[in-house]
Design a protein around this motif. Structure first.
Motif, PDB file in Angstrom:
ATOM      1  N   VAL A  48       1.013  -1.247  -0.078  1.00 43.38           N
ATOM      2  CA  VAL A  48      -0.014  -0.078   0.068  1.00 43.38           C
ATOM      3  C   VAL A  48       0.808   1.336  -0.014  1.00 43.38           C
ATOM      4  CG1 VAL A  48      -1.678   1.327   1.306  1.00 43.38           C
ATOM      5  CG2 VAL A  48      -2.002  -1.272   1.123  1.00 43.38           C
ATOM      6  N   ARG A  86       3.896   1.605  -1.455  1.00 48.44           N
ATOM      7  CA  ARG A  86       4.402   1.808  -2.641  1.00 48.44           C
ATOM      8  C   ARG A  86       3.219   2.092  -3.519  1.00 48.44           C
ATOM      9  NH1 ARG A  86       7.474  -3.200  -4.438  1.00 48.44           N
ATOM     10  NH2 ARG A  86       8.284  -1.799  -6.066  1.00 48.44           N
ATOM     11  N   SER A  87       2.090   1.698  -3.357  1.00 47.45           N
ATOM     12  CA  SER A  87       0.882   2.236  -4.307  1.00 47.45           C
ATOM     13  C   SER A  87       0.856   3.618  -4.066  1.00 47.45           C
ATOM     14  CB  SER A  87      -0.165   1.357  -3.960  1.00 47.45           C
ATOM     15  OG  SER A  87      -1.448   1.930  -4.548  1.00 47.45           O
ATOM     16  N   ARG A 118       3.501   5.597  -6.013  1.00 46.86           N
ATOM     17  CA  ARG A 118       3.102   5.567  -7.475  1.00 46.86           C
ATOM     18  C   ARG A 118       2.047   6.607  -7.747  1.00 46.86           C
ATOM     19  NH1 ARG A 118       4.138   0.012  -6.716  1.00 46.86           N
ATOM     20  NH2 ARG A 118       2.101  -0.407  -6.336  1.00 46.86           N
ATOM     21  N   SER A 119       0.985   6.685  -6.692  1.00 48.60           N
ATOM     22  CA  SER A 119      -0.171   7.490  -7.045  1.00 48.60           C
ATOM     23  C   SER A 119       0.265   8.853  -7.081  1.00 48.60           C
ATOM     24  CB  SER A 119      -1.285   7.120  -6.008  1.00 48.60           C
ATOM     25  OG  SER A 119      -1.779   5.932  -6.363  1.00 48.60           O
ATOM     26  N   GLU A 170      -5.445   2.896   1.064  1.00 53.76           N
ATOM     27  CA  GLU A 170      -5.881   2.425  -0.205  1.00 53.76           C
ATOM     28  C   GLU A 170      -6.541   3.359  -0.990  1.00 53.76           C
ATOM     29  OE1 GLU A 170      -5.619  -2.465   0.430  1.00 53.76           O
ATOM     30  OE2 GLU A 170      -7.298  -1.285   0.875  1.00 53.76           O
ATOM     31  N   ALA A 207      -4.828   6.490  -2.058  1.00 50.28           N
ATOM     32  CA  ALA A 207      -4.053   6.164  -3.539  1.00 50.28           C
ATOM     33  C   ALA A 207      -4.974   6.120  -4.499  1.00 50.28           C
ATOM     34  CB  ALA A 207      -3.276   4.824  -3.301  1.00 50.28           C
ATOM     35  N   LYS A 208      -5.980   5.478  -4.429  1.00 51.85           N
ATOM     36  CA  LYS A 208      -7.094   5.393  -5.536  1.00 51.85           C
ATOM     37  C   LYS A 208      -7.717   6.836  -5.725  1.00 51.85           C
ATOM     38  CE  LYS A 208     -11.423   3.256  -6.762  1.00 51.85           C
ATOM     39  NZ  LYS A 208     -12.077   4.259  -7.546  1.00 51.85           N
ATOM     40  N   ARG A 212      -4.894   8.941  -7.679  1.00 53.95           N
ATOM     41  CA  ARG A 212      -4.735   8.503  -9.062  1.00 53.95           C
ATOM     42  C   ARG A 212      -5.709   8.715  -9.856  1.00 53.95           C
ATOM     43  NH1 ARG A 212      -3.648   3.841  -6.940  1.00 53.95           N
ATOM     44  NH2 ARG A 212      -5.770   2.909  -7.358  1.00 53.95           N
TER      45      ARG A 212
END
Length: 114
Positions: free
Chosen positions: A9, A11-12, A15-16, A60, A63-64, A67
């Motif tokens: 999570v 790392r996600s 990335r986001s 999570e 992150a969503k 993104r």
């Protein structure tokens, strides 16, 4: 949920932030520092605890959201025109719910009017 899940999570989220703030090093750095700070503050949570699960779920969702919903714009002139950084992850819709006035919308009213 395991320690590996927290790393995934984390790392996600990184990335986001890279997707949402591409080209804006100041915001990218600030967002990454905030992610790290929040994970460091929750480092002591017991794996598998309710609070641990809540924090993983929250991360999570953030992150969503980063993104799919954060779009940066850059002013292109003095008349208020902006160039938006819309990318392949940006959520696009037809705004049918807004047009119908469902949910918590401002349907039928002007936003930001003087």
């Amino acid at each position: 949920m395991s320690h590996e899940m927290a790393i995934a999570v984390y790392r996600s989220l990184l990335r986001s932030t890279r997707i949402a703030f591409r080209g804006d090093t100041r915001m990218l750095s600030a967002a990454r520092l905030e992610v790290r700070k929040n994970f460091e503050n929750n480092r002591g949570l017991a794996t598998g605890s309710e609070e641990y699960s809540k924090q993983i779920t929250h991360a999570e969702e953030v992150a969503k959201f980063l993104r799919e919903n954060v779009v940066q714009g850059e002013a292109v002139d003095t008349e208020g025109s902006y160039k938006l950084n819309i990318h392949e992850h940006t959520e696009r819709g037809d705004n049918e719910d807004i047009k119908k006035g469902k949910g918590n919308t401002l349907a039928g009213t002007k936003c930001c009017s003087a």
